[in-house]
Structure formats: C-alpha cells, structure tokens
Write a protein that holds these residues in place. Structure first.
Motif, PDB file in Angstrom:
ATOM      1  N   ASN A  56      -8.629   4.520   7.126  1.00 56.27           N
ATOM      2  CA  ASN A  56      -7.467   5.393   6.924  1.00 56.27           C
ATOM      3  C   ASN A  56      -6.827   5.674   8.280  1.00 56.27           C
ATOM      4  OD1 ASN A  56      -5.836   7.822   6.717  1.00 56.27           O
ATOM      5  ND2 ASN A  56      -6.771   8.189   4.726  1.00 56.27           N
ATOM      6  N   PRO A  57      -5.577   5.196   8.529  1.00 59.76           N
ATOM      7  CA  PRO A  57      -4.964   5.348   9.850  1.00 59.76           C
ATOM      8  C   PRO A  57      -4.296   6.692  10.091  1.00 59.76           C
ATOM      9  CG  PRO A  57      -3.479   4.155   8.438  1.00 59.76           C
ATOM     10  CD  PRO A  57      -4.699   4.453   7.604  1.00 59.76           C
ATOM     11  N   GLY A  58      -4.264   7.555   9.047  1.00 57.11           N
ATOM     12  CA  GLY A  58      -3.668   8.876   9.236  1.00 57.11           C
ATOM     13  C   GLY A  58      -2.340   9.030   8.541  1.00 57.11           C
ATOM     14  N   GLY A  59      -1.491   9.868   9.107  1.00 60.22           N
ATOM     15  CA  GLY A  59      -0.190  10.177   8.509  1.00 60.22           C
ATOM     16  C   GLY A  59       0.226  11.586   8.861  1.00 60.22           C
ATOM     17  N   GLU A  60       0.267  12.468   7.868  1.00 59.81           N
ATOM     18  CA  GLU A  60       0.749  13.832   8.061  1.00 59.81           C
ATOM     19  C   GLU A  60      -0.418  14.817   8.029  1.00 59.81           C
ATOM     20  OE1 GLU A  60       3.597  14.507   4.991  1.00 59.81           O
ATOM     21  OE2 GLU A  60       4.689  12.642   5.409  1.00 59.81           O
ATOM     22  N   ASP A  61      -0.560  15.607   9.087  1.00 60.36           N
ATOM     23  CA  ASP A  61      -1.625  16.604   9.137  1.00 60.36           C
ATOM     24  C   ASP A  61      -1.504  17.606   7.993  1.00 60.36           C
ATOM     25  OD1 ASP A  61      -3.251  15.862  11.267  1.00 60.36           O
ATOM     26  OD2 ASP A  61      -1.902  16.720  12.740  1.00 60.36           O
ATOM     27  N   SER A  62      -0.277  17.960   7.646  1.00 58.18           N
ATOM     28  CA  SER A  62      -0.085  18.947   6.580  1.00 58.18           C
ATOM     29  C   SER A  62      -0.636  18.439   5.253  1.00 58.18           C
ATOM     30  CB  SER A  62       1.401  19.286   6.436  1.00 58.18           C
ATOM     31  OG  SER A  62       2.167  18.125   6.165  1.00 58.18           O
ATOM     32  N   LEU A  63      -0.504  17.133   5.009  1.00 57.49           N
ATOM     33  CA  LEU A  63      -1.022  16.553   3.775  1.00 57.49           C
ATOM     34  C   LEU A  63      -2.547  16.485   3.808  1.00 57.49           C
ATOM     35  CD1 LEU A  63      -0.452  15.328   1.044  1.00 57.49           C
ATOM     36  CD2 LEU A  63      -0.056  13.118   2.157  1.00 57.49           C
ATOM     37  N   ALA A  64      -3.107  16.139   4.963  1.00 57.74           N
ATOM     38  CA  ALA A  64      -4.566  16.113   5.097  1.00 57.74           C
ATOM     39  C   ALA A  64      -5.146  17.507   4.882  1.00 57.74           C
ATOM     40  CB  ALA A  64      -4.949  15.579   6.476  1.00 57.74           C
ATOM     41  N   ASP A 104       0.832  -1.204   0.000  1.00 55.33           N
ATOM     42  CA  ASP A 104       0.000   0.000   0.000  1.00 55.33           C
ATOM     43  C   ASP A 104       0.867   1.255   0.000  1.00 55.33           C
ATOM     44  OD1 ASP A 104      -2.491  -1.353   0.090  1.00 55.33           O
ATOM     45  OD2 ASP A 104      -2.256  -1.671   2.243  1.00 55.33           O
ATOM     46  N   LEU A 105       1.976   1.198   0.757  1.00 52.42           N
ATOM     47  CA  LEU A 105       2.856   2.358   0.846  1.00 52.42           C
ATOM     48  C   LEU A 105       3.601   2.611  -0.465  1.00 52.42           C
ATOM     49  CD1 LEU A 105       4.349   1.793   4.419  1.00 52.42           C
ATOM     50  CD2 LEU A 105       2.630   3.476   3.756  1.00 52.42           C
ATOM     51  N   ASP A 106       3.867   1.538  -1.205  1.00 52.80           N
ATOM     52  CA  ASP A 106       4.580   1.680  -2.469  1.00 52.80           C
ATOM     53  C   ASP A 106       3.668   2.179  -3.594  1.00 52.80           C
ATOM     54  OD1 ASP A 106       6.907   0.824  -1.280  1.00 52.80           O
ATOM     55  OD2 ASP A 106       6.654  -1.268  -1.881  1.00 52.80           O
ATOM     56  N   ALA A 107       2.348   2.020  -3.407  1.00 51.75           N
ATOM     57  CA  ALA A 107       1.391   2.470  -4.418  1.00 51.75           C
ATOM     58  C   ALA A 107       0.841   3.840  -4.046  1.00 51.75           C
ATOM     59  CB  ALA A 107       0.246   1.458  -4.538  1.00 51.75           C
ATOM     60  N   LEU A 137       0.254   9.770   3.855  1.00 46.52           N
ATOM     61  CA  LEU A 137       1.706   9.677   3.941  1.00 46.52           C
ATOM     62  C   LEU A 137       2.304   9.895   2.561  1.00 46.52           C
ATOM     63  CD1 LEU A 137       2.051   6.509   6.192  1.00 46.52           C
ATOM     64  CD2 LEU A 137       2.703   8.829   6.841  1.00 46.52           C
ATOM     65  N   ALA A 138       3.315  10.744   2.494  1.00 41.57           N
ATOM     66  CA  ALA A 138       4.043  10.946   1.247  1.00 41.57           C
ATOM     67  C   ALA A 138       5.237   9.996   1.239  1.00 41.57           C
ATOM     68  CB  ALA A 138       4.503  12.396   1.135  1.00 41.57           C
ATOM     69  N   GLN A 139       5.358   9.198   0.199  1.00 46.21           N
ATOM     70  CA  GLN A 139       6.451   8.245   0.069  1.00 46.21           C
ATOM     71  C   GLN A 139       7.350   8.639  -1.103  1.00 46.21           C
ATOM     72  OE1 GLN A 139       6.849   5.512   2.270  1.00 46.21           O
ATOM     73  NE2 GLN A 139       5.238   6.602   3.374  1.00 46.21           N
ATOM     74  N   SER A 140       8.534   8.033  -1.152  1.00 40.91           N
ATOM     75  CA  SER A 140       9.469   8.345  -2.237  1.00 40.91           C
ATOM     76  C   SER A 140       8.885   8.004  -3.604  1.00 40.91           C
ATOM     77  CB  SER A 140      10.779   7.591  -2.026  1.00 40.91           C
ATOM     78  OG  SER A 140      10.549   6.187  -1.960  1.00 40.91           O
ATOM     79  N   THR A 141       8.059   6.943  -3.644  1.00 46.39           N
ATOM     80  CA  THR A 141       7.450   6.564  -4.912  1.00 46.39           C
ATOM     81  C   THR A 141       6.295   7.475  -5.294  1.00 46.39           C
ATOM     82  OG1 THR A 141       6.168   4.929  -3.650  1.00 46.39           O
ATOM     83  CG2 THR A 141       8.117   4.130  -4.825  1.00 46.39           C
ATOM     84  N   PHE A 142       5.644   8.058  -4.281  1.00 43.65           N
ATOM     85  CA  PHE A 142       4.545   8.994  -4.529  1.00 43.65           C
ATOM     86  C   PHE A 142       4.699  10.177  -3.570  1.00 43.65           C
ATOM     87  CE2 PHE A 142       2.831   5.178  -6.417  1.00 43.65           C
ATOM     88  CZ  PHE A 142       2.191   5.667  -7.553  1.00 43.65           C
TER      89      PHE A 142
END
Length: 569
Positions: free
Chosen positions: A399-407, A341-344, A365-370
C-alpha cells in the motif's frame, strides 16, 4: 480550529498576504456598516493601496491558491469602491443607495468568511516557491539546493544529515562534472546525493527511469533472467527465474544459492549493489532494491557465477551474458498502483480460512468512481459482523499511501476512544523555524461501525506514506498484531506544498515539506540516521531457508498463514 486556530494560521501568510488580509477586513467592515459613505475621505484610497500590494506580491512570485483568493477579494473591493475615488455621482443615486444598503452587509459577510476560511487553510496552502536553478552551473545549483534543504528539509536533524559536510564532499565533484561537460556524471552525482538523504518521498518528477534514463540503461539495462533476495543468514537466493533467459539456459533454477557473482561472494555482491529505481529511507527497503538489481549489468557484459541449486550439494559455475530484456525482471518484481486499481474500489473483502475476515486495502485515495472508500470498509465490516467472523486480517502490503485523513477515518472502525493520529509541522518562512500547523491536527475518532475482535495487520517494506498510518495508530492495541518480514517503508513525511528544485539538464526534484508528529510532538514514522524506521512488526517473520522455500518456491502466502495462525490461538 476556532479563534485560536484562526489567529495561529496568520503565521503562515506572507507579509503581503498579511497586509491584504488586514486591509480587506477593515474595508469590508467599513462598507458593511450603515452610513459608510460618511467615513473619512482618506479611507477611499485604501482599495488602491491594496491593488499596489497585489502587484507587489505577484512580482514577489506568490501565485498560490491562497494568494489568488486574497487578490480576488482585493480586486472586488477595489471595483466596488472605485466610484468614490472618482467622485462619481449617478443620476439614480438614491435608488443605488437603497440597493447598496441591502447588498453591502451581504458582501461584507461573504468577504469576511472567505478571508477566515482561507486563513484557516493557510498552512496547507502556504507560499513555498520552487527554486529555479536550471540556468546555473552544476556546482552552483547543487550548492543552492543544499543550502535551502539545510534550512527547510523537515528531517535533516532526525536523519543526522550534516549539510556542510555534504557540500564539501559533493561540491568539487559537481564542479568536475561541469568542467568536463559530463552530463552522465552529473546525473549520477545528483542521484547519489539524493540517496544519501534517505527519504522515500524524494521524487524526480519529470523522469521515467525505464524510458528516459540512458545512464540507468547503460549501467543496469541488461538482465540475466533472475532476481534475488537475501536471507537473514546472509545467503543470497534466486527468487525469480525467467524461462529461456541466460540464467535458465545455464541451469540456474528457482531457489538456487548464489555462491559467487562476478568475482565476489554472493553476500558481498548483494550488499554492494547501489542502483535503485527510486529513493528509500531504510535499509530494509534498500535490500528490496538490491535483490532486484544485483543481477543486472550493462547489456553485453559477461559475469561468472557460481551457484548451488536447491537439494543439490554440487556447486556449478556458468558464464552469463546480459541481454536487453526491457527491464523484465524489474517489472516482474515491481508492485505499483495502476489506473485499473484506481478505477476499482481500494477495499476488497472476503471470508477466508476457517471463517476469518480478510480485507485488502490497496491505497488510501478517494477517486470519482469510489469517493468514499471508508464507507466501503464500513459495509464490509458490517457483513463480517453479521457472519460472525473469528478474526480479521487487514492486508496493507504494497500500500503506497494516499490521504492521511482517509487512513485516519478507516482506523476509526477499530478504536473505542479517540486516538491521536498526527500533528503536522512545516518550515515557517517568516520565522525560520519549524512550527505546528494547529489547523491540521488529525485525530482517529470512533465510528458507528466498531470491530473489536482480534486483528492481524500485514505489512511489508513497500507499505509507505499514509499506508503506514493505520498500523502506526493501531499498534499497541491489545487486540491488534502487526505481522511482516520487515517494517514499513519509513517514509511518513507530509507532501502538501513540496520543496521543488528545478535543476540543470531539465531535472525537477521534489522533497517532502512537513513532519508528522506523535502525541508527544516528536517525529514519527520516518527513517532515522541509522536508516531504521517505519512501523516495526509485532511478529517479525524470519526469512530463513524454510520460509524462503515456502514463499518463493512453493508460492505460499507466508504472512497470511502467520496471521491466521495467530488469530486462531
């Protein structure tokens, strides 16, 4: 940010960091000025004083990234000025002076900018040391942990926690476990105490409950092949049956009502289930765990169950024996983010129904692939607008969350004017109070791509942390309806420099360290003393006999069906 933000950030520095900040600013300005070599002799010894402060701060235990930056600047300034202390006069002094006159202002500017940037981020990078209680007794470690949490845990008052009463309640129990060298009792007490706090952000960091937890295995390692849910009317029904399991072999089928379980009514057995895989903030999340763990027991244990299958009037009885299923029923009913999921892309879109846009946001979450999921959403919305969709479904379930700035950035595609997202408040170790970090204020800003059509947002009790941000900020807009069986998880706290406890027997526990505050500077999103919280749905779907059959037996996506119906009205 600005000048006010810079000055306000000083409050997050330790006394040592404050001294280094002032000292280095004085030295950098001094050496950046012309004729710096003519300054008073005593100023030459300030860099050495700075090195003494660095050593003291390291001894104090401050090894944060923020501190390391101040240390680095101090060392550089010391090395650049040490020759003046030694009265070193090289033969090529004239040429060096010309070079220094060129380099000196640049060093000064770079150093001052570095200090300013570091100070602006002092709230997020602040010193928040781990408490190493691992060598203490069970009781002593518990008391120290409870004392620190009573000061620094962000939601003590919000959740109505009475720390003195908790100490009176648990202290003798931990002492008893210590005297009897009962590691299992100690672990159970630790989990029970953490559960009493009621926060989905509490984590046992070095602990895999399926692999490392012998107590969990002894208590609920055995399965019978079923999982359950409780309807709004209190009935407990089977939501999962594994073929070939003891339950299946004894005639229990999907949708069966558990009339009694091991001598208790199905309702009582469900509501008395206390084990969970992780910690939670609200009763709705608790019910999710109860349904999955009610029908589990020690391997080999027998239980008597009375059940009534769907469309049958007769009540059947059976004796089931728990077997080692490798936690299969728990794994079948657990939704979690995988590496795949993180890679997609976390954003997936399509057109469904009779011309409605559908977007699934798996996480924030922002990942290197996306690296820019918000731009993926922007492109999807542009396509929807081109296709003239009739409405939009945003699926935030699980959806478990991640970065508030992205939300916050993603929420910007659905607002026409600025909206407050959150203030962030941390415990200030210098003042002993919770204070707002004015350099960490998030605002939802309108984006170039703006979707102003009807929106339905799908949520559930596993929509947590930053996953709750978008429904929280968009709730109440006239074109938005939030839909679900339950509210979101109610765990919206901040985890930037978590409170960490290193406990006896190798357990490492982390707690959230910050509060998210609304525009009125009140705590938002987190479960309260009544174990209620999160974002409540505007349209709460009843979990009754009809919706249960549709969802768990027929496999329909009830929340999505509700969304399409509402968008079509």
């Amino acid at each position: 940010m600005g000048i006010y933000g810079l000055l306000d950030s000083v409050k997050w520095l330790t006394p040592f960091e404050m001294l280094l900040c002032v000292l280095n600013l004085v030295l950098l300005v001094r050496h950046g000025l012309p004729q710096a070599h003519r300054s008073p002799r005593w100023l030459d010894y300030l860099p050495s004083l700075g090195m003494v402060i660095v050593i003291a701060s390291l001894w104090y235990g401050d090894r944060t990234l923020l501190a390391m930056l101040f240390y680095s600047i101090t060392v550089i300034v010391f090395l650049c000025t040490v020759k003046r202390i030694l009265r070193f006069n090289p033969l090529l002094k004239g040429k060096e002076n010309k070079l220094i006159r060129i380099v000196r202002p640049a060093i000064c500017v770079i150093g001052i900018i570095s200090i300013a940037v570091a100070t602006l981020n002092a709230g997020v990078l602040r010193y928040n040391p781990a408490s190493d209680l691992s060598e203490m007794s069970y009781e002593g470690a518990f008391v120290k942990m409870n004392e620190r949490l009573s000061r620094e845990y962000p939601f003590g008052s919000w959740k109505g926690l009475k720390w003195d009463e908790l100490q009176v309640q648990y202290s003798p129990l931990f002492e008893h476990a210590e005297k009897n060298k009962d590691k299992e009792l100690y672990y159970k007490l630790l989990r029970d105490y953490l559960s009493s706090i009621g926060d989905g952000h509490i984590k046992l960091m070095n602990h895999n409950i399926y692999e490392d937890d012998n107590v969990f295995k002894e208590e609920v390692g055995g399965g019978f092949g079923i999982s359950t849910v409780q309807l709004d009317n209190g009935k407990v029904r089977v939501s999962l049956v594994l073929e070939g399991s003891p339950a299946y072999k004894n005639g229990i089928r999907l949708g069966a009502e558990i009339v009694s379980w091991n001598g208790k009514s199905g309702k009582d057995a469900f509501e008395e289930t206390s084990w969970s895989e992780s910690f939670y903030a609200t009763d709705e999340v608790k019910a999710y765990f109860q349904g999955r763990l009610m029908a589990r027991a020690p391997i080999g244990q027998e239980v008597k169950v009375a059940y009534r299958n769907l469309e049958e009037k007769a009540i059947n009885e059976a004796t089931l024996k728990a077997y080692d299923d490798q936690y299969e029923t728990l794994k079948e009913t657990k939704v979690q983010i995988t590496q795949k999921d993180l890679d997609a892309s976390p954003v997936e879109g399509s057109i469904i129904g009779d011309g409605y846009g559908y977007v699934k946001i798996k996480h924030f979450l922002a990942q290197s692939t996306f690296p820019a999921p918000d731009q993926s959403l922007a492109q999807q919305l542009k396509q929807f607008q081109k296709d003239k969709v009739k409405g939009l479904v945003i699926d935030l379930r699980d959806n478990p969350g991640g970065e508030d700035s992205l939300a916050a950035a993603m929420a910007g595609f659905f607002v026409s004017e600025k909206k407050h997202y959150e203030y962030v408040s941390y415990y200030n170790r210098n003042t002993g109070r919770f204070e707002i970090n004015h350099n960490e204020v998030l605002t939802v800003k309108p984006q170039k791509v703006y979707y102003d059509g009807s929106i339905a947002i799908l949520i559930n009790s596993r929509t947590g942390s930053s996953g709750e941000g978008m429904p929280l900020v968009l709730k109440g807009l006239p074109n938005v309806k939030i839909i679900g069986f339950t509210a979101t998880a109610g765990s919206f706290g901040i985890v930037s420099r978590p409170i960490e406890m290193r406990m006896p027997e190798g357990y490492v526990i982390r707690f959230p360290d910050g509060r998210s505050l609304n525009a009125n500077k009140r705590i938002q999103g987190d479960g309260d003393a009544a174990r209620k919280g999160g974002v409540a749905p505007d349209v709460r779907i009843p979990l009754d006999e009809q919706t249960f059959i549709q969802k768990y037996v027929d496999g329909q996506d009830i929340e999505l069906n509700y969304a399409l119906k509402i968008l079509g009205n």
